[in-house]
Scaffold this motif. Sequence first.
Motif, mmCIF file in Angstrom:
data_model
loop_
_atom_site.group_PDB
_atom_site.id
_atom_site.type_symbol
_atom_site.label_atom_id
_atom_site.label_comp_id
_atom_site.label_asym_id
_atom_site.label_seq_id
_atom_site.Cartn_x
_atom_site.Cartn_y
_atom_site.Cartn_z
ATOM 1 N N GLY A 107 15.221 3.084 5.265
ATOM 2 C CA GLY A 107 14.008 3.618 4.669
ATOM 3 C C GLY A 107 12.915 2.585 4.501
ATOM 4 O O GLY A 107 13.179 1.387 4.390
ATOM 5 N N THR A 108 11.678 3.082 4.475
ATOM 6 C CA THR A 108 10.513 2.243 4.222
ATOM 7 C C THR A 108 9.574 2.997 3.275
ATOM 8 O O THR A 108 9.364 4.199 3.428
ATOM 9 C CB THR A 108 9.799 1.861 5.537
ATOM 10 O OG1 THR A 108 8.732 0.949 5.260
ATOM 11 C CG2 THR A 108 9.245 3.065 6.268
ATOM 12 N N GLN A 109 9.048 2.289 2.294
ATOM 13 C CA GLN A 109 8.217 2.920 1.272
ATOM 14 C C GLN A 109 6.798 3.134 1.790
ATOM 15 O O GLN A 109 6.185 2.216 2.336
ATOM 16 C CB GLN A 109 8.175 2.050 0.012
ATOM 17 C CG GLN A 109 7.263 2.556 -1.082
ATOM 18 C CD GLN A 109 7.790 3.826 -1.748
ATOM 19 O OE1 GLN A 109 8.966 3.905 -2.084
ATOM 20 N NE2 GLN A 109 6.916 4.803 -1.936
ATOM 21 N N VAL A 110 6.299 4.330 1.584
ATOM 22 C CA VAL A 110 4.899 4.648 1.850
ATOM 23 C C VAL A 110 4.272 5.101 0.547
ATOM 24 O O VAL A 110 4.772 6.030 -0.098
ATOM 25 C CB VAL A 110 4.767 5.751 2.915
ATOM 26 C CG1 VAL A 110 3.317 6.242 3.012
ATOM 27 C CG2 VAL A 110 5.249 5.245 4.268
ATOM 28 N N THR A 111 3.199 4.435 0.159
ATOM 29 C CA THR A 111 2.481 4.781 -1.065
ATOM 30 C C THR A 111 1.028 5.055 -0.723
ATOM 31 O O THR A 111 0.364 4.224 -0.096
ATOM 32 C CB THR A 111 2.566 3.642 -2.095
ATOM 33 O OG1 THR A 111 3.939 3.362 -2.382
ATOM 34 C CG2 THR A 111 1.857 4.031 -3.386
ATOM 35 N N VAL A 112 0.569 6.241 -1.118
ATOM 36 C CA VAL A 112 -0.816 6.622 -0.860
ATOM 37 C C VAL A 112 -1.525 6.728 -2.205
ATOM 38 O O VAL A 112 -1.214 7.593 -3.015
ATOM 39 C CB VAL A 112 -0.905 7.955 -0.105
ATOM 40 C CG1 VAL A 112 -2.374 8.280 0.209
ATOM 41 C CG2 VAL A 112 -0.081 7.899 1.170
ATOM 42 N N SER A 113 -2.446 5.815 -2.422
ATOM 43 C CA SER A 113 -3.116 5.747 -3.716
ATOM 44 C C SER A 113 -4.431 5.008 -3.570
ATOM 45 O O SER A 113 -4.559 4.097 -2.757
ATOM 46 C CB SER A 113 -2.224 5.031 -4.733
ATOM 47 O OG SER A 113 -2.918 4.848 -5.953
ATOM 48 N N SER A 114 -5.395 5.412 -4.403
ATOM 49 C CA SER A 114 -6.675 4.703 -4.410
ATOM 50 C C SER A 114 -6.673 3.624 -5.487
ATOM 51 O O SER A 114 -7.636 2.885 -5.636
ATOM 52 C CB SER A 114 -7.826 5.684 -4.643
ATOM 53 O OG SER A 114 -7.605 6.409 -5.841
#
Length: 125
Positions: free
Chosen positions: A118-125
């Motif tokens: 797994g690899t972490q994806v974070t979508v945030s401003s």
Amino acid sequence: QVQLVESGGGLAQPGGSLRLSCAASGITLDYYSIGWFRQAPGKEREGVSCISKSDGMTYYADSVKGRFTISRDNAKNTMYLQMNSLKPEDTAVYYCATTAGWLTQPLDSQMFDYWGLGTQVTVSS
């Protein structure tokens, strides 16, 4: 020994893009169905996209259709997930997976035999 190693995760802004890669060893990816899954905190693992080895059909979860694209490079024995127009709800750990079996239930994680870490994806401003 089969090994799948994801890379390319990280932090992206809403509307941004990321490309995930999954390098395979111990198998020839061309002969396998491939898939991407994700799991957000407190939620079950869900299928994102897959390619069936039998007919080359691609499948996408409704939530990512038109934004994500799955592909593979057989020469590099690597699969990819191009993610565009990212949304905060795309935040999750993303996993690649493969199976030599038939995909009778595409996007069902139980159809897949080999998994990356797994690899972490974070979508945030």
